[in-house]
Structures are given as structure tokens and as C-alpha cells.
Design a protein around this motif. Structure first.
Motif, PDB file in Angstrom:
ATOM      1  N   VAL A 168       0.861  -1.239  -0.137  1.00 54.13           N
ATOM      2  CA  VAL A 168       0.090   0.168   0.000  1.00 54.13           C
ATOM      3  C   VAL A 168       1.050   1.254   0.033  1.00 54.13           C
ATOM      4  CG1 VAL A 168      -1.446   1.457   1.376  1.00 54.13           C
ATOM      5  CG2 VAL A 168      -2.098  -1.157   1.157  1.00 54.13           C
ATOM      6  N   ALA A 169       1.983   1.235   0.739  1.00 49.55           N
ATOM      7  CA  ALA A 169       2.763   2.574   0.764  1.00 49.55           C
ATOM      8  C   ALA A 169       3.524   2.621  -0.477  1.00 49.55           C
ATOM      9  CB  ALA A 169       3.742   2.226   1.855  1.00 49.55           C
ATOM     10  N   GLU A 170       3.911   1.610  -1.247  1.00 52.11           N
ATOM     11  CA  GLU A 170       4.472   1.538  -2.580  1.00 52.11           C
ATOM     12  C   GLU A 170       3.380   2.493  -3.494  1.00 52.11           C
ATOM     13  OE1 GLU A 170       5.674  -2.222  -3.806  1.00 52.11           O
ATOM     14  OE2 GLU A 170       7.034  -2.341  -2.265  1.00 52.11           O
ATOM     15  N   MET A 171       2.218   1.827  -3.413  1.00 48.93           N
ATOM     16  CA  MET A 171       1.001   2.382  -4.278  1.00 48.93           C
ATOM     17  C   MET A 171       0.915   3.867  -4.146  1.00 48.93           C
ATOM     18  SD  MET A 171       0.289  -0.170  -6.257  1.00 48.93           S
ATOM     19  CE  MET A 171       2.175  -0.353  -6.142  1.00 48.93           C
ATOM     20  N   ASN A 214       2.004   5.652  -7.181  1.00 47.81           N
ATOM     21  CA  ASN A 214       0.904   5.983  -8.131  1.00 47.81           C
ATOM     22  C   ASN A 214      -0.178   7.205  -7.385  1.00 47.81           C
ATOM     23  OD1 ASN A 214       1.537   3.972 -10.184  1.00 47.81           O
ATOM     24  ND2 ASN A 214       1.078   2.482  -8.823  1.00 47.81           N
ATOM     25  N   GLY A 215       0.203   7.581  -5.990  1.00 42.75           N
ATOM     26  CA  GLY A 215      -0.764   8.667  -5.581  1.00 42.75           C
ATOM     27  C   GLY A 215      -1.929   8.052  -5.038  1.00 42.75           C
ATOM     28  N   ASP A 255      -4.510   6.722  -2.200  1.00 43.94           N
ATOM     29  CA  ASP A 255      -4.642   7.040  -0.721  1.00 43.94           C
ATOM     30  C   ASP A 255      -4.424   6.030   0.258  1.00 43.94           C
ATOM     31  OD1 ASP A 255      -6.818   7.074   1.588  1.00 43.94           O
ATOM     32  OD2 ASP A 255      -6.127   9.216   1.303  1.00 43.94           O
ATOM     33  N   ASN A 256      -3.716   5.951   1.145  1.00 41.35           N
ATOM     34  CA  ASN A 256      -3.327   4.700   2.296  1.00 41.35           C
ATOM     35  C   ASN A 256      -4.796   4.240   2.513  1.00 41.35           C
ATOM     36  OD1 ASN A 256      -0.733   5.014   1.132  1.00 41.35           O
ATOM     37  ND2 ASN A 256      -0.087   5.838   3.354  1.00 41.35           N
ATOM     38  N   ASP A 257      -5.380   5.158   3.124  1.00 40.64           N
ATOM     39  CA  ASP A 257      -6.680   4.528   3.911  1.00 40.64           C
ATOM     40  C   ASP A 257      -7.372   3.720   3.146  1.00 40.64           C
ATOM     41  OD1 ASP A 257      -5.678   5.296   6.326  1.00 40.64           O
ATOM     42  OD2 ASP A 257      -6.752   7.423   6.187  1.00 40.64           O
ATOM     43  N   GLU A 258      -7.929   4.318   1.929  1.00 40.87           N
ATOM     44  CA  GLU A 258      -8.760   4.195   1.000  1.00 40.87           C
ATOM     45  C   GLU A 258      -8.357   2.438   0.495  1.00 40.87           C
ATOM     46  OE1 GLU A 258      -9.331   6.487  -2.310  1.00 40.87           O
ATOM     47  OE2 GLU A 258     -10.517   7.914  -1.233  1.00 40.87           O
ATOM     48  N   LEU A 259      -6.967   2.257   0.216  1.00 42.68           N
ATOM     49  CA  LEU A 259      -6.422   1.099  -0.160  1.00 42.68           C
ATOM     50  C   LEU A 259      -6.419  -0.065   0.818  1.00 42.68           C
ATOM     51  CD1 LEU A 259      -3.176   1.701  -2.399  1.00 42.68           C
ATOM     52  CD2 LEU A 259      -5.606   1.096  -3.042  1.00 42.68           C
ATOM     53  N   LEU A 260      -6.256   0.434   2.328  1.00 42.12           N
ATOM     54  CA  LEU A 260      -6.235  -0.433   3.253  1.00 42.12           C
ATOM     55  C   LEU A 260      -7.859  -0.939   3.496  1.00 42.12           C
ATOM     56  CD1 LEU A 260      -3.811   1.132   5.883  1.00 42.12           C
ATOM     57  CD2 LEU A 260      -3.850  -1.004   4.751  1.00 42.12           C
ATOM     58  N   HIS A 261      -8.656   0.122   3.237  1.00 42.85           N
ATOM     59  CA  HIS A 261     -10.151  -0.323   3.422  1.00 42.85           C
ATOM     60  C   HIS A 261     -10.558  -1.307   2.188  1.00 42.85           C
ATOM     61  CE1 HIS A 261     -14.406   0.087   4.107  1.00 42.85           C
ATOM     62  NE2 HIS A 261     -14.737   0.080   2.915  1.00 42.85           N
ATOM     63  N   LEU A 262      -9.777  -1.189   1.114  1.00 42.64           N
ATOM     64  CA  LEU A 262     -10.235  -2.259  -0.055  1.00 42.64           C
ATOM     65  C   LEU A 262      -9.610  -3.775   0.606  1.00 42.64           C
ATOM     66  CD1 LEU A 262      -9.198  -0.549  -3.489  1.00 42.64           C
ATOM     67  CD2 LEU A 262     -11.659  -1.362  -2.543  1.00 42.64           C
ATOM     68  N   PHE A 263      -8.488  -3.674   0.942  1.00 41.50           N
ATOM     69  CA  PHE A 263      -7.671  -4.977   1.533  1.00 41.50           C
ATOM     70  C   PHE A 263      -8.556  -5.459   2.678  1.00 41.50           C
ATOM     71  CE2 PHE A 263      -4.079  -3.798  -1.104  1.00 41.50           C
ATOM     72  CZ  PHE A 263      -3.748  -4.850  -1.757  1.00 41.50           C
ATOM     73  N   ALA A 264      -8.997  -4.738   3.435  1.00 39.84           N
ATOM     74  CA  ALA A 264      -9.844  -5.262   4.676  1.00 39.84           C
ATOM     75  C   ALA A 264     -11.114  -6.052   3.994  1.00 39.84           C
ATOM     76  CB  ALA A 264     -10.281  -4.069   5.608  1.00 39.84           C
ATOM     77  N   GLN A 265     -11.613  -5.697   2.671  1.00 35.52           N
ATOM     78  CA  GLN A 265     -12.689  -6.240   2.224  1.00 35.52           C
ATOM     79  C   GLN A 265     -12.158  -7.673   1.725  1.00 35.52           C
ATOM     80  OE1 GLN A 265     -15.822  -3.532   0.792  1.00 35.52           O
ATOM     81  NE2 GLN A 265     -14.050  -2.085   0.885  1.00 35.52           N
ATOM     82  N   GLU A 319      -1.404  -4.243  -8.879  1.00 34.06           N
ATOM     83  CA  GLU A 319      -1.209  -2.893  -9.318  1.00 34.06           C
ATOM     84  C   GLU A 319      -1.799  -2.406 -10.502  1.00 34.06           C
ATOM     85  OE1 GLU A 319       2.545   0.588  -9.949  1.00 34.06           O
ATOM     86  OE2 GLU A 319       2.773  -1.476  -9.648  1.00 34.06           O
ATOM     87  N   ALA A 320      -1.795  -3.160 -11.659  1.00 31.97           N
ATOM     88  CA  ALA A 320      -2.380  -2.781 -12.954  1.00 31.97           C
ATOM     89  C   ALA A 320      -3.934  -2.878 -12.554  1.00 31.97           C
ATOM     90  CB  ALA A 320      -2.079  -3.951 -13.674  1.00 31.97           C
ATOM     91  N   LEU A 321      -4.524  -3.463 -12.011  1.00 29.96           N
ATOM     92  CA  LEU A 321      -5.948  -3.681 -11.610  1.00 29.96           C
ATOM     93  C   LEU A 321      -6.348  -2.192 -11.055  1.00 29.96           C
ATOM     94  CD1 LEU A 321      -8.633  -5.099 -11.816  1.00 29.96           C
ATOM     95  CD2 LEU A 321      -7.930  -5.858  -9.452  1.00 29.96           C
ATOM     96  N   LEU A 322      -5.557  -1.692  -9.894  1.00 29.57           N
ATOM     97  CA  LEU A 322      -6.044  -0.495  -9.277  1.00 29.57           C
ATOM     98  C   LEU A 322      -5.766   0.546 -10.254  1.00 29.57           C
ATOM     99  CD1 LEU A 322      -4.010  -1.235  -6.049  1.00 29.57           C
ATOM    100  CD2 LEU A 322      -6.533  -1.211  -6.181  1.00 29.57           C
ATOM    101  N   LEU A 323      -4.904   0.590 -10.853  1.00 33.23           N
ATOM    102  CA  LEU A 323      -4.687   1.677 -12.141  1.00 33.23           C
ATOM    103  C   LEU A 323      -5.827   1.572 -13.133  1.00 33.23           C
ATOM    104  CD1 LEU A 323      -0.869   1.348 -12.660  1.00 33.23           C
ATOM    105  CD2 LEU A 323      -2.052   3.331 -11.516  1.00 33.23           C
ATOM    106  N   LEU A 324      -6.038   0.445 -13.673  1.00 30.86           N
ATOM    107  CA  LEU A 324      -7.339   0.414 -14.416  1.00 30.86           C
ATOM    108  C   LEU A 324      -8.620   0.507 -13.921  1.00 30.86           C
ATOM    109  CD1 LEU A 324      -8.088  -0.952 -16.981  1.00 30.86           C
ATOM    110  CD2 LEU A 324      -8.522  -2.974 -15.905  1.00 30.86           C
ATOM    111  N   ALA A 325      -8.860   0.284 -12.621  1.00 28.34           N
ATOM    112  CA  ALA A 325     -10.144   0.908 -11.818  1.00 28.34           C
ATOM    113  C   ALA A 325     -10.157   2.300 -11.693  1.00 28.34           C
ATOM    114  CB  ALA A 325     -10.191  -0.011 -10.699  1.00 28.34           C
ATOM    115  N   ARG A 326      -9.094   2.877 -11.466  1.00 27.43           N
ATOM    116  CA  ARG A 326      -8.732   4.514 -11.304  1.00 27.43           C
ATOM    117  C   ARG A 326      -9.161   5.098 -12.704  1.00 27.43           C
ATOM    118  NH1 ARG A 326      -3.890   7.089  -8.478  1.00 27.43           N
ATOM    119  NH2 ARG A 326      -2.658   6.530 -10.630  1.00 27.43           N
TER     120      ARG A 326
END
Length: 326
Positions: free
Chosen positions: A32-35, A39-40, A42-52, A157-164
């Protein structure tokens, strides 16, 4: 009292069966820190995704090579893909998508039958796109499957970028156990690099026949497809040096004269480079073909020569099925 004792004894087992949330793991937090840094995000948003996200043991089971690899058999492999159901489905798909197939062939130079062959082998024209949540599947492979963790962290990482980029919820994507999406089974990185909005509706949707057709054609064209070029031709191979030739791999690099020196001949072989491809079936004499540049290009989609040949044979069979007989 007896029931309480049983419950207490079960607690350690229940705890071990419920792994920590991905969001709580140090390796995920480092990702998450790398992302965020790269790629900018948000840490909390990604952690929320990973919690799900869910750990999917079935994904690891599916992707692991079998403990006892099966015997290589071209005839068995071929029978799975060049068969009546796919041929009928391919003919129906071709008829329903004539315009998109013709436009893709004109724009990218890839024959429509090859596009039909790939989509048939991959998903039977969308019948088997996969039902796994892509984010959870990729998280499982990225963090719980060390042999290929680097590859799947890249796809995550590619999936996160694709969704954005697509302004779409990451958790909405569905696909195969390995994270491949849609009718042509593109991984997220391939979608970002090769997929096209071929139906012109303003978005890329690989469950759309038109977008799938255009994306497959573009992928092959960008990997070096030669318009009008040969794919495969039958060959005869004899002599003690056949093993040497096969060991060179499937990239075309031998002229007909060089192949002849190894004991390989083909009727009316063109002067362009070729590679020797073998088709092994137990208790049946091995057959051989020469694979040219366009055959090699199909193997960029899937590295298996059996796969590429099944695509070619399904393509030719569907085409023949639709060709009026004299």
C-alpha cells in the motif's frame, strides 16, 4: 460445563482457520505504501479495500502445477477445443459479429478466423469468463503464493490503476482464478496496454463482443502479426538431430536449407524462417509442422504450442463450417 469445555478446546482451531485481514499484514501495508508513493493512491482507501478482500485457497489450488504432471498428448488436448460445441458456437459468434470481425481484420490485418479461434479456446465466446472477484484472486496470489508473487503484485497494481482510469469500483471486476478478465481473458496489465473500445461506446468492456474482437486483433498486431503470412505447414522430420532443432525453441529462425540439414522437409516451404513444432501423443507416431512468424505471435497470447495449434485448427474448422460447399 462439558459444552463450555468443548468450546474452549475449539477456540484455537477456529482462530487459526480465520486468517488475519489482508489490511493488517505487514507485506500488504508495504505494498500500500508503494502504491501511494508510486501512483498517488490514498493509504486509507487501499487498506479499506484490502480489509474487504478474501483469501481464496481454491485460487492457489487451481494455479499450482499438478503434483504428478499428466502425459503430454496432442490428440487429447486437441479434442478439448476442436469439438462440435465450440465449432457451432464459433459459427454462431462469427455470424452475429460479422461487421466487427471484418473491421478488425481490415484495421489490424489479423484474419477474422484467428480472432474467432482465440475467443473460442479462451472462453467459448464468453460462456466461461470466470466468476472470481478479481481483486481477491490477485491479492491471494500476490501475498499467499510466493512462486509468482512478483507477477501478481504487478497485476494487482495494474488492476488498481485500471479501475481508477475506468472510474469503476475495484471490487466489481470478475474473472478467472488467475485474474484474467472478459471474453479474451486479458490480465489487467494487458487490458491497460492492448484493449480497445471497438464498439465506440466510450468504455472498454471485454464482455462486449466488439471490444473483445478489437482487443484480440490489436494484441496480435502489436506483437508482430504479418498480414497474409503463413502460420503452420506440415513437415517431415527424420534423423538423429531432431532433438537439437526442437531444443532451439519455437521462435522461427531456420531457413528451409538449414532445416533440411537437420532432416526436416516440407512441401513448397517458403524461404522465410520457421521453427520445428512437435505433436506428441502416446502410442502414436509424433507428427511435426513448421511454425512461422504468425504461429509464434499466437504463442505470445499463450506460450503453449498446443494452445496455438488448437486456436489455428479451431479457426480453420469454423471457417470451413461457414464456407458454402460447391
Amino acid at each position: 460445563m462439558r459444552l463450555l469445555l468443548c468450546l474452549l478446546l475449539l477456540l484455537p482451531a477456529l482462530a487459526s482457520a480465520d486468517p488475519a485481514s489482508y489490511a493488517e499484514r505487514e507485506d500488504v501495508r508495504a505494498f500500500v505504501a508503494e502504491m501511494h508513493e508510486r501512483n498517488g493512491f490514498d493509504n486509507d482507501e487501499l487498506l479499506h479495500l484490502f480489509a474487504q478482500a478474501q483469501s481464496l485457497p481454491v485460487v492457489i489450488k487451481e494455479i499450482q502445477p499438478p503434483a504428478e504432471p499428466g502425459i503430454r498428448s496432442w490428440q487429447l488436448y486437441r479434442s478439448r477445443f476442436v469439438e462440435p460445441r465450440r465449432i457451432r458456437a464459433g459459427a454462431k459468434f462469427w455470424q452475429a459479429n460479422k461487421a466487427s470481425l471484418a473491421r478488425a481484420e481490415a484495421q489490424y490485418g489479423v484474419p477474422r478466423e484467428i480472432i474467432v479461434g482465440i475467443l473460442g479456446v479462451e472462453t467459448i465466446y464468453g460462456k466461461h469468463n470466470g466468476h472470481f472477484q478479481t481483486f481477491s484472486a490477485l491479492a491471494t496470489l500476490a501475498f499467499d503464493y510466493p512462486p509468482r508473487a512478483a507477477l501478481f503484485r504487478g497485476e494487482l497494481e495494474a488492476l488498481l490503476l485500471l479501475a481508477r482510469e475506468e472510474k469503476r469500483a475495484v471490487l466489481d471486476y470478475r474473472g478467472s482464478y488467475a485474474g484474467a478478465i472478459g471474453m479474451p481473458q486479458f490480465l489487467p496489465s494487458s487490458i491497460r496496454q492492448w484493449a480497445v473500445d471497438f464498439d465506440g461506446d466510450g468504455s472498454i468492456d471485454l464482455s462486449s463482443p466488439a471490444d473483445a474482437i478489437g482487443s484480440v486483433a490489436r494484441f496480435l498486431a502489436e506483437h508482430g502479426w504479418e498480414k497474409g503470412g503463413l502460420i503452420l505447414t506440415p513437415a517431415k522430420a527424420d534423423g538423429s538431430r531432431i532433438g537439437e532443432l526442437l531444443a532451439e525453441g519455437i521462435k522461427p529462425q531456420r531457413t528451409p536449407e538449414q532445416l533440411a540439414a537437420f532432416g526436416v522437409t516440407a512441401n513448397d516451404a517458403p524461404p522465410c524462417p520457421a521453427a520445428l513444432i512437435d505433436y506428441v501423443t502416446p502410442e502414436v507416431p509424433t507428427s511435426y509442422r513448421l511454425g512461422y512468424n504468425n504461429f509464434y505471435v499466437i504463442t505470445r497470447y499463450n506460450r503453449s504450442t498446443f494452445y496455438a495449434t488448437a486456436v489455428y485448427e479451431l479457426a480453420e474448422t469454423v471457417k470451413a463450417h461457414l464456407t458454402p460447399r460447391p
